[in-house]
Design an enzyme around this catalytic site. Sequence first.
Site, PDB file in Angstrom:
ATOM      1  N   MET A   1       1.113 -13.798   5.738  1.00  0.00           N
ATOM      2  CA  MET A   1       1.102 -13.562   7.178  1.00  0.00           C
ATOM      3  C   MET A   1      -0.280 -13.809   7.766  1.00  0.00           C
ATOM      4  SD  MET A   1       2.829 -13.024   9.738  1.00  0.00           S
ATOM      5  CE  MET A   1       4.396 -12.179   9.601  1.00  0.00           C
TER       6      MET A   1
ATOM      7  N   PHE B   1     -17.004  20.906  -6.693  1.00  0.00           N
ATOM      8  CA  PHE B   1     -16.386  19.779  -7.394  1.00  0.00           C
ATOM      9  C   PHE B   1     -15.004  19.505  -6.805  1.00  0.00           C
ATOM     10  CE2 PHE B   1     -13.721  18.186 -10.952  1.00  0.00           C
ATOM     11  CZ  PHE B   1     -14.304  16.922 -11.035  1.00  0.00           C
ATOM     12  N   GLN B   2     -14.747  18.285  -6.476  1.00  0.00           N
ATOM     13  CA  GLN B   2     -13.474  17.836  -5.889  1.00  0.00           C
ATOM     14  C   GLN B   2     -13.137  18.553  -4.597  1.00  0.00           C
ATOM     15  OE1 GLN B   2     -10.488  17.583  -9.062  1.00  0.00           O
ATOM     16  NE2 GLN B   2     -11.224  15.496  -9.417  1.00  0.00           N
TER      17      GLN B   2
ATOM     18  N   GLU C   1      -1.540   8.917  -5.902  1.00  0.00           N
ATOM     19  CA  GLU C   1      -1.083   9.824  -4.845  1.00  0.00           C
ATOM     20  C   GLU C   1      -0.520   9.071  -3.640  1.00  0.00           C
ATOM     21  OE1 GLU C   1      -3.952  10.102  -6.459  1.00  0.00           O
ATOM     22  OE2 GLU C   1      -4.068  12.140  -7.285  1.00  0.00           O
TER      23      GLU C   1
ATOM     24  N   LYS D   1      -7.362  27.239  -4.391  1.00  0.00           N
ATOM     25  CA  LYS D   1      -6.910  27.650  -5.727  1.00  0.00           C
ATOM     26  C   LYS D   1      -6.768  29.169  -5.843  1.00  0.00           C
ATOM     27  CE  LYS D   1      -7.654  26.557 -10.569  1.00  0.00           C
ATOM     28  NZ  LYS D   1      -8.258  25.599 -11.497  1.00  0.00           N
TER      29      LYS D   1
HETATM   30  C1  LIG Z   1      -3.228  -2.166   3.298  1.00  0.00           C
HETATM   31  C2  LIG Z   1      -3.235  -3.407   4.131  1.00  0.00           C
HETATM   32  N1  LIG Z   1      -4.287  -4.249   4.078  1.00  0.00           N
HETATM   33  C3  LIG Z   1      -4.293  -5.383   4.824  1.00  0.00           C
HETATM   34  C4  LIG Z   1      -3.248  -5.687   5.641  1.00  0.00           C
HETATM   35  C5  LIG Z   1      -3.260  -6.963   6.488  1.00  0.00           C
HETATM   36  N2  LIG Z   1      -2.149  -7.843   6.098  1.00  0.00           N
HETATM   37  C6  LIG Z   1      -0.985  -7.898   6.776  1.00  0.00           C
HETATM   38  S1  LIG Z   1       0.114  -8.931   6.089  1.00  0.00           S
HETATM   39  C7  LIG Z   1      -0.947  -9.353   4.867  1.00  0.00           C
HETATM   40  C8  LIG Z   1      -0.556 -10.334   3.802  1.00  0.00           C
HETATM   41  C9  LIG Z   1       0.471  -9.785   2.893  1.00  0.00           C
HETATM   42  O1  LIG Z   1       0.605 -10.637   1.803  1.00  0.00           O
HETATM   43  P1  LIG Z   1       1.884 -10.601   0.906  1.00  0.00           P
HETATM   44  O2  LIG Z   1       2.181  -9.223   0.484  1.00  0.00           O
HETATM   45  O3  LIG Z   1       1.767 -11.610  -0.159  1.00  0.00           O
HETATM   46  O4  LIG Z   1       3.024 -10.973   1.945  1.00  0.00           O
HETATM   47  P2  LIG Z   1       3.386 -12.401   2.598  1.00  0.00           P
HETATM   48  O5  LIG Z   1       2.849 -12.344   3.988  1.00  0.00           O
HETATM   49  O6  LIG Z   1       2.755 -13.464   1.786  1.00  0.00           O
HETATM   50  O7  LIG Z   1       4.864 -12.419   2.561  1.00  0.00           O
HETATM   51  C10 LIG Z   1      -2.167  -8.688   5.020  1.00  0.00           C
HETATM   52  C11 LIG Z   1      -3.342  -8.857   4.143  1.00  0.00           C
HETATM   53  C12 LIG Z   1      -2.192  -4.754   5.684  1.00  0.00           C
HETATM   54  N3  LIG Z   1      -1.130  -4.925   6.476  1.00  0.00           N
HETATM   55  N4  LIG Z   1      -2.186  -3.646   4.903  1.00  0.00           N
END
Ligand SMILES: Cc1ncc(C[n+]2csc(CCOP(=O)(O)OP(=O)(O)O)c2C)c(N)n1
Length: 627
Positions: A526, A165-166, A103, A215
């Site tokens: 990042m 449920f749900q 979803e 529903k």
């Molecule tokens: C759902 C979610 N969880 C955690 C984060 C924190 N976060 C921001 S950037 C990042 C790393 C992303 O890794 P990747 O997709 O490999 O991108 P890269 O920075 O390596 O290009 C994280 C964990 C986020 N933005 N969104």
Amino acid sequence: MQGSRIVLDQLDKDASAPSSARRNQSSPPARQNEPVAPGATVQSSALDLSTAPVLRGARIVVESLIQEGVDLIFGYPGGAILHVYDELYKVQDRLRHVLVRHEQGAVHAAEGYAQSTGKVGVAMVTSGPGATNVVTGLQNALMDSTPIVVISGQVATTLIGNDAFQEADIVGITRPCTKYNYLVKRVEDLAPTIKEAFYLARSGRPGPVLIDIPKDITANTTAFSYPEKVELASYKPTIKGHPLQVKKAVDLIRQFDKAVLYIGGGVVTAGAEREVMELSRRMNLPVTPTLMGLGAFPPSDSRSLGMLGMHGTYTANMAMAKADLIINIGARFDDRVTGRVDKFAVNAKKIHVDIDPSSVNKTVMVDVPIVGDAKHVLQQMLEMLPDEKPPERSAWWAELREMQRRYPLRYKDRTDCIMPQRFFEELASLTQGRYICSTDVGQHQMWAAQYYPVANGRNWLTSGGLGTMGYGLPAAVGAALNGTKEPVLCVTGDGSFQMCIQELATCVQENLNLKILVMNNRFLGMVRQWQELLYDRRYSEVGLKYFPDFVKIAEAYGATGFRAEKPEELRAVMEKGLNTPGTVLMDIIVHKETNVFPMIPGGAAHYEILLGPEDDEQKDAQPRELA
Ligand SMILES: Cc1ncc(C[n+]2csc(CCOP(=O)(O)OP(=O)(O)O)c2C)c(N)n1
Ligand SMILES: [Mg+2]
């Protein structure tokens, strides 16, 4: 930002139960469209609506969507929404449903569709876990002002509150992450509620609206006629700017020399790109877009300073710091732009044009607030600014040009591995930025923003406000289904991609012309960058120690996969990938520990910019003070 839930709330909501719509009651659920068997004749499902036929709620839902002009919805069925899915089965000649695999994917796909078309995106889910899975997407859409309507099934009205449920109180759960939401309690309220929901989603500052339908309401019957208009005494977005405020703004633009036009996603939403260009041209104004405003002003234009914000260009950020006038059109002084608010552009007069009154004077106090639609307000400004010789602003431009000369975006290329920036430069050169491009969140997102020359704001799909990893692939799915003939790009990271990886099945099922580029640095890059720079290189849980083979994953789903590991393979793999039909994944193995620069560390002032090690004057990447 959370300020934007609309005022209507206080007026008509049922105080106890989440939500509210004013009239409601309702029905049962349904199920969805299978491809029609080859050779089968599809009978038209059209009804004669001039007679206000008596229909059950489930049919009213789909007929209302059709009356709204919806021809595509993204969703996932289940018990509480089954009656509606049964009606969807019958109207597949008029309303297409795309079955996603989660979803969350349905909501991001609706967002990608909405952002790339300007229309309202629609998602449909069942109650309980189906509904709770839409929360991230709703908050994402709220923060990025994306118009979507999410329809969720709910347990029957007789069961609500019984831990059925749900059952989940999705109206309560999503109250803070929707522009508005409804629990429909009477079948007679269905059509008016849907009409109103679409109006709220697309008008004013656009945003997500959720309609929760029990529903039994989808099983009950009533005479159906779709309302022609919506009258909401408590909700009337201001479109035209106050003429005196507009005049004040124009006077400031004439009077102040070191001015900057700071443009955000509101320009794209309002379709005000031409007006921005005209204002910049007539008044010789430098322009800097936010992450959400990319594409609203051509990056190749000589008056573009490049992106603003935490990973924006040195010149754009310093221009804001040195400006004597900031003209904010459709942006919201986000903390990724302002840095420490008390140190933000202290010497500048500020004009702020925004359709959302709650965004004005929220984080940064401004001198000339103008509430209104960006396009209208800019037109009002242009009417007051005759097309005469533009001001020269020569000292200001000289200062900006010198900064651009000294601190362009730069990096040192290598021959032993693919540098991430090189990857984005190649992508830019192969595509000229003309394709729709979605991103995920992280370093790759910032490099895409820096290097991909977005040709048009509706071609740029990124999760700006919420920073939702997992957004990129489903958003691209939504855009690829918007009728475009061109390929749609999804630039993702090895971490983010795994958050909604299951939507590869949707891509292949719908035979999408989607080109997925995984910038694979084997890191949550990042976060690793922050740990390197701000936590003394203590890498805590950022190394993706187990790496699935993305090429094999693509193949397992029935897509095509390619990999580039060496610089000499990069261009050929990208060319091959972009030219191969259908859904293609390119796994681009890049240098693991490259950082994105410039960078304004969180909590720093917006002029305390870290530059990269390549920068001649800034070898140690120390914060710089405002000169
Ligand atoms: C759902 C979610 N969880 C955690 C984060 C924190 N976060 C921001 S950037 C990042 C790393 C992303 O890794 P990747 O997709 O490999 O991108 P890269 O920075 O390596 O290009 C994280 C964990 C986020 N933005 N969104
Ligand atoms: Mg990564």
